[in-house]
Design a protein around this motif. Structure first.
Motif, PDB file in Angstrom:
ATOM      1  N   LYS A   3    -130.977 -12.225  14.822  1.00  0.00           N
ATOM      2  CA  LYS A   3    -131.674 -13.120  13.919  1.00  0.00           C
ATOM      3  C   LYS A   3    -130.798 -14.325  13.681  1.00  0.00           C
ATOM      4  CE  LYS A   3    -133.488 -13.506   9.307  1.00  0.00           C
ATOM      5  NZ  LYS A   3    -133.596 -12.920   8.008  1.00  0.00           N
ATOM      6  N   THR A   5    -130.875 -18.282  11.753  1.00  0.00           N
ATOM      7  CA  THR A   5    -131.557 -19.265  10.936  1.00  0.00           C
ATOM      8  C   THR A   5    -131.050 -20.617  11.361  1.00  0.00           C
ATOM      9  OG1 THR A   5    -131.697 -17.714   9.119  1.00  0.00           O
ATOM     10  CG2 THR A   5    -132.041 -20.028   8.589  1.00  0.00           C
ATOM     11  N   HIS A  76    -140.327 -17.357  13.655  1.00  0.00           N
ATOM     12  CA  HIS A  76    -141.010 -17.670  12.398  1.00  0.00           C
ATOM     13  C   HIS A  76    -140.404 -18.973  11.882  1.00  0.00           C
ATOM     14  CE1 HIS A  76    -142.812 -17.423   8.479  1.00  0.00           C
ATOM     15  NE2 HIS A  76    -141.631 -17.429   7.904  1.00  0.00           N
ATOM     16  N   GLN A  78    -140.062 -21.552   8.718  1.00  0.00           N
ATOM     17  CA  GLN A  78    -140.229 -21.763   7.281  1.00  0.00           C
ATOM     18  C   GLN A  78    -140.415 -23.255   7.020  1.00  0.00           C
ATOM     19  OE1 GLN A  78    -136.659 -20.449   5.369  1.00  0.00           O
ATOM     20  NE2 GLN A  78    -137.022 -18.303   5.786  1.00  0.00           N
ATOM     21  N   GLU A 110    -136.481 -16.505   2.321  1.00  0.00           N
ATOM     22  CA  GLU A 110    -135.695 -15.612   3.174  1.00  0.00           C
ATOM     23  C   GLU A 110    -136.234 -14.188   3.135  1.00  0.00           C
ATOM     24  OE1 GLU A 110    -131.617 -16.007   1.981  1.00  0.00           O
ATOM     25  OE2 GLU A 110    -131.509 -18.096   2.649  1.00  0.00           O
ATOM     26  N   SER A 113    -139.481 -14.110   5.107  1.00  0.00           N
ATOM     27  CA  SER A 113    -139.191 -14.138   6.546  1.00  0.00           C
ATOM     28  C   SER A 113    -138.685 -12.788   7.028  1.00  0.00           C
ATOM     29  CB  SER A 113    -138.150 -15.211   6.860  1.00  0.00           C
ATOM     30  OG  SER A 113    -138.674 -16.483   6.608  1.00  0.00           O
ATOM     31  N   SER A 133    -135.393 -11.889  17.229  1.00  0.00           N
ATOM     32  CA  SER A 133    -136.123 -12.703  16.264  1.00  0.00           C
ATOM     33  C   SER A 133    -135.349 -13.976  15.967  1.00  0.00           C
ATOM     34  CB  SER A 133    -136.368 -11.911  14.978  1.00  0.00           C
ATOM     35  OG  SER A 133    -135.148 -11.537  14.389  1.00  0.00           O
ATOM     36  N   VAL A 135    -135.503 -17.371  13.111  1.00  0.00           N
ATOM     37  CA  VAL A 135    -136.079 -18.049  11.952  1.00  0.00           C
ATOM     38  C   VAL A 135    -135.636 -19.504  12.012  1.00  0.00           C
ATOM     39  CG1 VAL A 135    -136.126 -18.189   9.433  1.00  0.00           C
ATOM     40  CG2 VAL A 135    -136.069 -15.962  10.536  1.00  0.00           C
TER      41      VAL A 135
END
Length: 197
Positions: A3, A5, A76, A78, A110, A113, A133, A135
């Motif tokens: 993951k 961000t 995903h 945001q 967060e 998500s 994944s 973000v």
């Protein structure tokens, strides 16, 4: 499972360093890189379900961890939080959100998500498909297309809310934008007939 961000403005550096090299060859075939974009909607999870059900055998995902199949990335995006707020029914001017309010909204984003990705990764695990994944933060339309290009995605899968022409013109459509701006082939999964009606 990985993951990351990536904020909207500096996302390119992290994405490029992560996926700089070409996919490895397995049995003389290139691993196919598939990206599925998800959000809170049932339609996006329908698109993920479709990809798992229909691309599983074609792409060659294998149940064994680290097997010779394709790479599935679930992304995903945001929306960035705006620090200023315009009152909806007031003629007064805008006000800025306090730092505690900003932190509260970011924490909520967060958590949201994490819950979405957890649900999506569980769907993949149930089908014995290894997935990663991602973000991102920014405008979903732009960030999906940008990350697909930077990661050299072979196929993008998105859901469609089934908006009519007028609603799509006013509200905008992520799937429609991606269909016209992404550099890779795209599959737009329509909602099931019973959900659409």
């Amino acid at each position: 499972m990985e993951k990351e961000t990536v904020p909207g403005g500096s996302g390119s550096a992290m994405l490029q360093s992560k996926e700089e090299e070409e996919p490895k060859m397995t049995d003389g075939k290139k691993k196919m890189k598939v990206m599925v974009a998800i959000d809170e909607s049932a339609e996006s999870f329908n698109a993920l379900k479709w990809a798992l059900d229909n691309l599983y055998g074609i792409v060659g995902f294998t149940p064994e961890a680290g097997g010779g199949g394709g790479i599935l990335t679930i992304v995903h995006v945001q929306e960035p939080f705006q620090r200023f707020v315009l009152p909806a029914l007031s003629t007064s001017s805008a006000f800025y959100a306090t730092s505690s309010m900003v932190e509260s909204v970011r924490k909520s984003q967060e958590e949201n998500s994490a819950a979405l990705l957890s649900r999506a990764l569980q769907m993949c695990k149930d089908k014995m498909v290894k997935a990663e994944s991602l973000v991102l933060e920014g405008d979903p339309k732009d960030m999906i297309c940008q990350s697909a290009e930077q990661m050299h995605i072979d196929l993008l899968v998105v859901g469609s809310r089934g908006l009519g022409k007028i609603k799509r013109a006013f509200l905008g459509s992520v799937s429609d934008y991606c269909a016209h701006h992404t550099v890779c082939p795209i599959i737009i999964v329509k909602p099931p007939k019973e959900q659409h009606e």
